[in-house]
Scaffold this active site. Structure first.
Site, PDB file in Angstrom:
ATOM      1  N   LYS A 271     -11.912  14.706  26.760  1.00  0.00           N
ATOM      2  CA  LYS A 271     -12.929  15.691  27.135  1.00  0.00           C
ATOM      3  C   LYS A 271     -14.089  15.665  26.144  1.00  0.00           C
ATOM      4  O   LYS A 271     -13.890  15.300  24.989  1.00  0.00           O
ATOM      5  CB  LYS A 271     -12.306  17.095  27.101  1.00  0.00           C
ATOM      6  CG  LYS A 271     -11.377  17.400  28.237  1.00  0.00           C
ATOM      7  CD  LYS A 271     -10.891  18.839  28.147  1.00  0.00           C
ATOM      8  CE  LYS A 271      -9.966  19.181  29.308  1.00  0.00           C
ATOM      9  NZ  LYS A 271     -10.633  19.145  30.628  1.00  0.00           N
TER      10      LYS A 271
ATOM     11  N   ARG B 272      -1.698  18.810  37.262  1.00  0.00           N
ATOM     12  CA  ARG B 272      -0.996  18.576  38.540  1.00  0.00           C
ATOM     13  C   ARG B 272       0.224  17.692  38.334  1.00  0.00           C
ATOM     14  O   ARG B 272       1.170  17.766  39.108  1.00  0.00           O
ATOM     15  CB  ARG B 272      -1.973  17.999  39.569  1.00  0.00           C
ATOM     16  CG  ARG B 272      -2.556  16.688  39.165  1.00  0.00           C
ATOM     17  CD  ARG B 272      -3.790  16.321  39.970  1.00  0.00           C
ATOM     18  NE  ARG B 272      -4.993  17.024  39.524  1.00  0.00           N
ATOM     19  CZ  ARG B 272      -6.196  16.844  40.054  1.00  0.00           C
ATOM     20  NH1 ARG B 272      -6.349  16.014  41.062  1.00  0.00           N
ATOM     21  NH2 ARG B 272      -7.241  17.502  39.596  1.00  0.00           N
TER      22      ARG B 272
HETATM   23  N1  BES Z   1      -7.428  22.157  32.165  1.00  0.00           N
HETATM   24  C1  BES Z   1      -8.404  21.457  32.909  1.00  0.00           C
HETATM   25  C2  BES Z   1      -9.165  22.347  33.873  1.00  0.00           C
HETATM   26  C3  BES Z   1     -10.058  23.395  33.261  1.00  0.00           C
HETATM   27  C4  BES Z   1     -11.386  23.134  33.049  1.00  0.00           C
HETATM   28  C5  BES Z   1      -9.558  24.649  32.948  1.00  0.00           C
HETATM   29  C6  BES Z   1     -12.200  24.105  32.523  1.00  0.00           C
HETATM   30  C7  BES Z   1     -10.369  25.612  32.416  1.00  0.00           C
HETATM   31  C8  BES Z   1     -11.688  25.365  32.211  1.00  0.00           C
HETATM   32  C9  BES Z   1      -7.738  20.349  33.735  1.00  0.00           C
HETATM   33  O1  BES Z   1      -6.631  19.769  33.152  1.00  0.00           O
HETATM   34  C10 BES Z   1      -8.740  19.271  33.909  1.00  0.00           C
HETATM   35  O2  BES Z   1      -9.140  18.713  32.936  1.00  0.00           O
HETATM   36  N2  BES Z   1      -9.125  19.014  35.144  1.00  0.00           N
HETATM   37  C11 BES Z   1     -10.088  17.990  35.440  1.00  0.00           C
HETATM   38  C12 BES Z   1      -9.617  17.231  36.658  1.00  0.00           C
HETATM   39  C13 BES Z   1     -10.406  15.999  36.934  1.00  0.00           C
HETATM   40  C14 BES Z   1     -10.222  14.975  35.839  1.00  0.00           C
HETATM   41  C15 BES Z   1      -9.965  15.441  38.255  1.00  0.00           C
HETATM   42  C16 BES Z   1     -11.419  18.676  35.692  1.00  0.00           C
HETATM   43  O3  BES Z   1     -11.431  19.747  36.280  1.00  0.00           O
HETATM   44  O4  BES Z   1     -12.424  18.138  35.270  1.00  0.00           O
HETATM   45 MN    MN Z   2      -7.141  18.204  31.863  1.00  0.00          MN
END
Ligand code: BES
Ligand code: MN
Ligand code: ZN
Length: 499
Positions: free
Chosen positions: A279, A353
């Protein structure tokens, strides 16, 4: 802050300060002839006549120091026609915060005055206790005690006239207290830094709570997880020095051991760096709360056990830390989930997921659920779609969906329906495995939900709550300090209580 009751005649009520609700022009105290305690105020204090009772108006009035309650804080609720529970909660929360700021350590809320407001006596009592406690919450575990913390209100008393039956109102107050404590537990867990709350530490905390409140707790470590084939959850934890855990807690009160359980599943990613698909740095620190779903379901089970709610409820918390260490899962890897299906891992940041699909499959192998509800900080896309004030609700069972929305509405947590849109299943087709776990950016909350549904057998009642965004408060509000909001706890508790 402790919750007390003063059941004797109102002339004997005693506290630092009396909270007096005012409804736009109406002084509710004037409508309560039984309130001896209010009489001197109404008779002699001009201040009581100066306040308007407008929404968010707060006024501090001082009386004779010899009075059993020498001060009044008027709490403006705005016009009666526009008064709803959200306005009421915010007003009580604002008043509690104001009392803390002024250093008053004991507060009294006159129930006969609440009884004159719309909303129902029991609900008003429950909500005022819950709101006052949540308003005063802050995460202090990492700091030296500050000087001003000494002035936090020590107790909130509900004042009753002592003449009528009150047990049902005491019970309502205790429900509000339990609900607030559950939200506070979830907030504390979610606010805890990632270095201090590993999957093993979360499991240990669950075991501790199980002993304290009397529910059962089973922890599957990495060896057991491998034995049972939870390869997707294991993949998430591969890049971390902290191995994954599946924590299972169960509230099965006497006489309900054999009933079909309500199964709650909470995402327990104790820190989400994104893994190799790392991230951006800017808000990565907030990903310590990527286990809010797990915290919520654990807090709900603890609350149900504490209250002795006559219903069997299980919570599963798939816990892992998503890190980019040398052993980390790679984009393109294939993992085998607990139902035997292979999953192509496309983006290692879509780890939630993976953790959840194994828990969903495992839950259906081990139990016959009355319903399954999962709750997860799952997709940024959900936060983009709905903003931070509500959560996404994915559920094709109309009855279950309505109940979740109704329970949320009662406690001020909003769930907006989003579609399990079948045509998008196409995005989850993989060239190499039974299913791919990531679709395109567009509609990302929906494809995530569709991926989860792949692991839910036909005929099983299931709802998925995506609380990404709603779980975290960027700014302070009357009922929530900055940081974790504990979103979802109250709704799930309300739901489990009302079955
Ligand atoms: N934990 C994150 C989602 C999230 C983002 C929660 C911001 C709270 C605030 C999740 O694991 C994630 O990173 N999801 C990705 C999925 C994508 C790579 C398909 C996302 O939402 O960018
Ligand atoms: Mn994530
Ligand atoms: Zn995540």
């Amino acid at each position: 802050m402790e919750i007390r009751f003063q059941n004797f005649g109102t002339e004997q009520w005693k506290a630092d300060i009396l909270l007096a609700p005012l409804c736009g022009g109406e002084n509710i105290l004037e409508q309560c002839p039984e309130l001896d305690v209010a009489a001197p105020w109404l008779a002699v204090t001009p201040g009581m006549r100066d306040v308007t009772g407008g929404r968010e108006e707060i006024a501090l009035l001082h009386g004779h120091p010899e009075l059993p309650i020498p001060r009044v804080l008027t709490v403006g609720l705005g016009p009666r026609e526009k008064l709803d529970m959200n306005v009421f909660r915010k007003a009580v929360a604002g008043a509690a915060r104001h009392c803390r700021k002024l250093g008053f350590t004991s507060l009294l809320l006159p129930e006969p005055a609440l009884a004159r407001l719309p909303g129902g006596r029991e609900r008003l009592v429950e909500e005022s206790v819950c709101a006052a406690k949540l308003a005063l919450y802050r995460y202090t575990a990492m700091r030296k005690p500050t000087a001003d913390a000494r002035h936090d209100p020590q107790w909130l008393a509900l004042g009753f006239d002592g003449k009528s039956e009150q047990d049902f109102l005491h019970a309502a107050a205790r429900r509000g207290e339990t609900a607030a404590d559950a939200v506070i537990l979830a907030r504390d867990l979610a606010n805890t830094p990632g270095n201090l709350l590993s999957p093993a530490a979360l499991a240990a905390r669950a075991e501790e709570l199980a002993r304290e409140y009397g529910f059962t707790c089973t922890v599957l470590d990495e060896t057991l997880l491998a034995g049972k084939g939870l390869g997707a959850l294991l993949a998430v934890g591969q890049g971390s020095a902290e191995p994954p855990r599946l924590v299972i807690v169960e509230h099965a009160p006497l006489g309900h051991e054999q009933e079909k359980p309500l199964i709650l599943i909470g995402k327990g990613v104790t820190f989400d760096s994104g893994g190799l698909c790392i991230k951006p740095a800017a808000r990565m620190h907030e990903m310590k709360c990527d286990m809010t779903g797990a915290a919520a379901v654990l807090a709900v089970v603890a609350a149900l056990a504490r209250e002795g709610v006559p219903r069997r409820v299980l919570a599963l918390m798939p816990c892992a830390e998503n890190m980019p260490g040398g052993g980390a899962m790679r984009p393109g890897d294939v993992a085998r989930a607990a139902n035997g299906d292979t999953v192509e891992i496309v983006n290692t940041d879509a780890e939630g997921r993976l953790a959840l699909c194994d828990a969903l499959a495992y839950a259906q192998q081990e139990w016959t659920p009355a319903a399954i509800i999962d709750i997860a900080t799952l997709t940024g896309a959900c936060a983009v779609a709905l903003g931070t004030g509500m959560a996404g609700l994915f559920c094709d069972d109309a009855t279950l969906a309505e109940r979740i929305q109704a329970c949320g509405g009662v406690c001020g947590e909003h769930f907006w329906p989003l579609p399990l849109w079948k045509p998008y299943e196409e995005y989850l087709k993989s060239e190499v495995a039974d299913i791919s776990h990531t679709g395109p950016k567009e509609g990302g909350a929906i494809t995530a939900a569709l991926f989860l549904r792949h692991f839910v057998s036909d005929g099983v009642r299931w709802a998925h709550l995506d609380i990404a965004g709603a779980d975290w408060a960027d700014r302070e509000t009357p009922l929530c300090a900055k940081g974790s909001s504990g979103f979802g706890v109250r709704t799930l508790l309300e739901l489990a209580r009302s079955v």
